[in-house]
Design a protein around this motif. Structure first.
Motif, PDB file in Angstrom:
ATOM      1  N   LEU A  29       0.858  -1.182   0.000  1.00 58.52           N
ATOM      2  CA  LEU A  29       0.000   0.000   0.000  1.00 58.52           C
ATOM      3  C   LEU A  29       0.892   1.230   0.000  1.00 58.52           C
ATOM      4  O   LEU A  29       1.820   1.335   0.813  1.00 58.52           O
ATOM      5  N   ASN A  30       0.619   2.134  -0.934  1.00 61.08           N
ATOM      6  CA  ASN A  30       1.434   3.337  -1.065  1.00 61.08           C
ATOM      7  C   ASN A  30       0.554   4.581  -0.968  1.00 61.08           C
ATOM      8  O   ASN A  30      -0.513   4.652  -1.599  1.00 61.08           O
ATOM      9  N   VAL A  31       1.005   5.559  -0.193  1.00 63.32           N
ATOM     10  CA  VAL A  31       0.361   6.869  -0.113  1.00 63.32           C
ATOM     11  C   VAL A  31       1.346   7.864  -0.697  1.00 63.32           C
ATOM     12  O   VAL A  31       2.452   8.032  -0.181  1.00 63.32           O
ATOM     13  N   SER A  32       0.960   8.530  -1.798  1.00 59.95           N
ATOM     14  CA  SER A  32       1.911   9.365  -2.515  1.00 59.95           C
ATOM     15  C   SER A  32       1.174  10.406  -3.345  1.00 59.95           C
ATOM     16  O   SER A  32      -0.004  10.222  -3.697  1.00 59.95           O
ATOM     17  N   ASP A  33       1.868  11.495  -3.657  1.00 62.02           N
ATOM     18  CA  ASP A  33       1.329  12.483  -4.604  1.00 62.02           C
ATOM     19  C   ASP A  33       2.045  12.369  -5.943  1.00 62.02           C
ATOM     20  O   ASP A  33       2.108  13.326  -6.708  1.00 62.02           O
ATOM     21  N   ASN A  34       2.622  11.197  -6.215  1.00 60.66           N
ATOM     22  CA  ASN A  34       3.383  10.876  -7.431  1.00 60.66           C
ATOM     23  C   ASN A  34       4.801  11.418  -7.404  1.00 60.66           C
ATOM     24  O   ASN A  34       5.636  10.997  -8.196  1.00 60.66           O
ATOM     25  N   ASN A  35       5.093  12.354  -6.525  1.00 56.36           N
ATOM     26  CA  ASN A  35       6.449  12.880  -6.389  1.00 56.36           C
ATOM     27  C   ASN A  35       7.033  12.593  -5.015  1.00 56.36           C
ATOM     28  O   ASN A  35       8.218  12.288  -4.881  1.00 56.36           O
ATOM     29  N   ASN A  36       6.206  12.697  -3.995  1.00 53.47           N
ATOM     30  CA  ASN A  36       6.676  12.533  -2.628  1.00 53.47           C
ATOM     31  C   ASN A  36       5.902  11.422  -1.932  1.00 53.47           C
ATOM     32  O   ASN A  36       4.675  11.500  -1.817  1.00 53.47           O
ATOM     33  N   PRO A  37       6.598  10.377  -1.471  1.00 50.84           N
ATOM     34  CA  PRO A  37       5.903   9.318  -0.733  1.00 50.84           C
ATOM     35  C   PRO A  37       5.488   9.822   0.647  1.00 50.84           C
ATOM     36  O   PRO A  37       6.243  10.511   1.328  1.00 50.84           O
ATOM     37  N   ALA A  38       4.273   9.468   1.048  1.00 41.00           N
ATOM     38  CA  ALA A  38       3.783   9.879   2.364  1.00 41.00           C
ATOM     39  C   ALA A  38       3.633   8.694   3.303  1.00 41.00           C
ATOM     40  O   ALA A  38       3.457   8.883   4.507  1.00 41.00           O
ATOM     41  N   GLY A  39       3.714   7.479   2.760  1.00 42.12           N
ATOM     42  CA  GLY A  39       3.603   6.294   3.594  1.00 42.12           C
ATOM     43  C   GLY A  39       3.590   5.044   2.755  1.00 42.12           C
ATOM     44  O   GLY A  39       3.137   5.055   1.605  1.00 42.12           O
ATOM     45  N   GLU A  40       4.121   3.957   3.302  1.00 39.85           N
ATOM     46  CA  GLU A  40       4.165   2.693   2.575  1.00 39.85           C
ATOM     47  C   GLU A  40       4.142   1.543   3.565  1.00 39.85           C
ATOM     48  O   GLU A  40       4.741   1.617   4.640  1.00 39.85           O
ATOM     49  N   ALA A  41       3.419   0.489   3.227  1.00 43.07           N
ATOM     50  CA  ALA A  41       3.373  -0.714   4.057  1.00 43.07           C
ATOM     51  C   ALA A  41       3.272  -1.933   3.149  1.00 43.07           C
ATOM     52  O   ALA A  41       2.611  -1.892   2.108  1.00 43.07           O
ATOM     53  N   THR A  42       3.939  -3.027   3.543  1.00 41.38           N
ATOM     54  CA  THR A  42       3.929  -4.273   2.777  1.00 41.38           C
ATOM     55  C   THR A  42       3.381  -5.394   3.648  1.00 41.38           C
ATOM     56  O   THR A  42       3.749  -5.512   4.825  1.00 41.38           O
ATOM     57  N   PHE A  43       2.521  -6.216   3.057  1.00 44.80           N
ATOM     58  CA  PHE A  43       1.884  -7.312   3.780  1.00 44.80           C
ATOM     59  C   PHE A  43       2.144  -8.610   3.024  1.00 44.80           C
ATOM     60  O   PHE A  43       1.837  -8.707   1.831  1.00 44.80           O
ATOM     61  N   GLY A  44       2.715  -9.596   3.703  1.00 46.42           N
ATOM     62  CA  GLY A  44       3.069 -10.843   3.041  1.00 46.42           C
ATOM     63  C   GLY A  44       2.515 -12.083   3.697  1.00 46.42           C
ATOM     64  O   GLY A  44       2.788 -13.197   3.259  1.00 46.42           O
ATOM     65  N   THR A  45       1.748 -11.913   4.758  1.00 49.12           N
ATOM     66  CA  THR A  45       1.160 -13.065   5.430  1.00 49.12           C
ATOM     67  C   THR A  45      -0.364 -12.917   5.467  1.00 49.12           C
ATOM     68  O   THR A  45      -0.901 -11.810   5.441  1.00 49.12           O
ATOM     69  N   GLY A  46      -1.029 -14.051   5.531  1.00 48.55           N
ATOM     70  CA  GLY A  46      -2.490 -14.042   5.612  1.00 48.55           C
ATOM     71  C   GLY A  46      -3.179 -13.671   4.325  1.00 48.55           C
ATOM     72  O   GLY A  46      -4.374 -13.326   4.345  1.00 48.55           O
ATOM     73  N   LEU A  47      -2.466 -13.723   3.195  1.00 48.95           N
ATOM     74  CA  LEU A  47      -3.074 -13.379   1.910  1.00 48.95           C
ATOM     75  C   LEU A  47      -3.871 -14.558   1.370  1.00 48.95           C
ATOM     76  O   LEU A  47      -3.419 -15.714   1.420  1.00 48.95           O
ATOM     77  N   ILE A  48      -5.040 -14.259   0.862  1.00 55.60           N
ATOM     78  CA  ILE A  48      -5.946 -15.294   0.369  1.00 55.60           C
ATOM     79  C   ILE A  48      -6.016 -15.235  -1.153  1.00 55.60           C
ATOM     80  O   ILE A  48      -6.105 -14.152  -1.741  1.00 55.60           O
ATOM     81  N   SER A  49      -5.966 -16.399  -1.791  1.00 53.90           N
ATOM     82  CA  SER A  49      -6.138 -16.468  -3.237  1.00 53.90           C
ATOM     83  C   SER A  49      -7.629 -16.442  -3.569  1.00 53.90           C
ATOM     84  O   SER A  49      -8.447 -16.992  -2.840  1.00 53.90           O
ATOM     85  N   GLY A  50      -7.945 -15.760  -4.689  1.00 56.97           N
ATOM     86  CA  GLY A  50      -9.333 -15.761  -5.100  1.00 56.97           C
ATOM     87  C   GLY A  50      -9.731 -14.482  -5.802  1.00 56.97           C
ATOM     88  O   GLY A  50      -8.890 -13.681  -6.212  1.00 56.97           O
ATOM     89  N   THR A  51     -11.033 -14.322  -5.950  1.00 59.68           N
ATOM     90  CA  THR A  51     -11.602 -13.183  -6.668  1.00 59.68           C
ATOM     91  C   THR A  51     -12.324 -12.262  -5.692  1.00 59.68           C
ATOM     92  O   THR A  51     -13.057 -12.732  -4.812  1.00 59.68           O
ATOM     93  N   SER A  52     -12.095 -10.981  -5.849  1.00 58.86           N
ATOM     94  CA  SER A  52     -12.753  -9.949  -5.037  1.00 58.86           C
ATOM     95  C   SER A  52     -12.569 -10.203  -3.544  1.00 58.86           C
ATOM     96  O   SER A  52     -13.521 -10.290  -2.771  1.00 58.86           O
ATOM     97  N   ILE A  53     -11.299 -10.329  -3.152  1.00 56.81           N
ATOM     98  CA  ILE A  53     -10.951 -10.535  -1.747  1.00 56.81           C
ATOM     99  C   ILE A  53     -10.892  -9.170  -1.052  1.00 56.81           C
ATOM    100  O   ILE A  53     -10.206  -8.256  -1.515  1.00 56.81           O
ATOM    101  N   THR A  54     -11.592  -9.038   0.050  1.00 56.40           N
ATOM    102  CA  THR A  54     -11.620  -7.781   0.792  1.00 56.40           C
ATOM    103  C   THR A  54     -10.616  -7.809   1.940  1.00 56.40           C
ATOM    104  O   THR A  54     -10.530  -8.783   2.687  1.00 56.40           O
ATOM    105  N   ARG A  55      -9.852  -6.719   2.044  1.00 60.05           N
ATOM    106  CA  ARG A  55      -8.889  -6.593   3.141  1.00 60.05           C
ATOM    107  C   ARG A  55      -9.003  -5.203   3.764  1.00 60.05           C
ATOM    108  O   ARG A  55      -9.450  -4.248   3.123  1.00 60.05           O
ATOM    109  N   ASN A  56      -8.552  -5.134   5.003  1.00 57.84           N
ATOM    110  CA  ASN A  56      -8.392  -3.861   5.695  1.00 57.84           C
ATOM    111  C   ASN A  56      -7.005  -3.840   6.298  1.00 57.84           C
ATOM    112  O   ASN A  56      -6.669  -4.692   7.117  1.00 57.84           O
TER     113      ASN A  56
END
Length: 199
Positions: A29-56
């Motif tokens: 997940l990236n928060v940016s104005d295309n020039n300056n990053p405002a925040g970033e987070a990476t998630f690699g566990t608990g990911l589910i395969s499928g269609t239209s998977i909802t996450r928070n």
């Protein structure tokens, strides 16, 4: 529809999103104005395969980010490093500036009685807008106003005669706040009595 969220530097941004992937490896997940990053987070566990998977998930806004408008994107990476990027319908407005606030009436040192109007001057220095103004008497919260006038009515008969302090705390929609210095007023509600002893 596009949702606007107001935050300040160092806040945590909650992001709801939907993805489709048969073999996800990680999500960024990236928060940016295309020039300056405002925040970033990476998630690699608990990911589910499928269609239209909802996450928070949550992203912490950089503590040194500048004020401005930022977009949120989600990048899904599969196990062979292919990437799919989607822009979320969420606009993040960063506002790091506290509002300004003051009591304009009554004047410091005024004598007051009965029901009086508390006039204020409140404005947002940034772009988030005022969320609420709190009115304090003797350091305790007495009233809250979320209307644009930000005025109050004080019934002084609820308090003992004597000196009392009045102050405000104003909050904007990014939860920046300012506390005004207290002013003193003197409540005088007791009617003087006269006893005639002569003749």
């Amino acid at each position: 529809p596009t949702a606007t969220v107001y935050k300040k530097a160092g806040d945590t941004l909650s992001v709801n999103y939907i993805y489709t992937e048969t073999n996800p490896s990680s999500i960024q997940l990236n928060v940016s104005d295309n020039n300056n990053p405002a925040g970033e987070a990476t998630f690699g566990t608990g990911l589910i395969s499928g269609t239209s998977i909802t996450r928070n998930d949550s992203v912490i806004i950089n503590p040194t980010v500048l004020e401005g408008t930022y977009n949120v994107t989600a990048v899904v990476i599969d196990r062979v490093s292919q990437r799919g990027t989607g822009s979320l319908t969420q606009i993040v407005v960063i506002d790091n500036s506290a509002p300004s606030a003051s009591i304009t009436s009554p004047a410091p040192g005024a004598n007051v009685s009965g029901s009086i109007s508390i006039a204020t001057s409140v404005s947002d220095v940034g772009s988030a807008g005022i969320e609420r103004v709190e009115f304090f008497v003797d350091g305790g919260l007495h009233l809250t106003n979320r209307t644009s006038s930000y005025g109050f009515t004080l019934n002084t008969t609820q308090f003992l005669d004597g000196i009392h302090t009045l102050s405000l705390r104003a909050y904007d929609n990014a939860n920046n706040s300012v506390q005004t210095a207290p002013i003193n007023v003197t409540v005088i509600n007791k009617v003087p009595t006269v006893n005639i002893t002569f003749p």
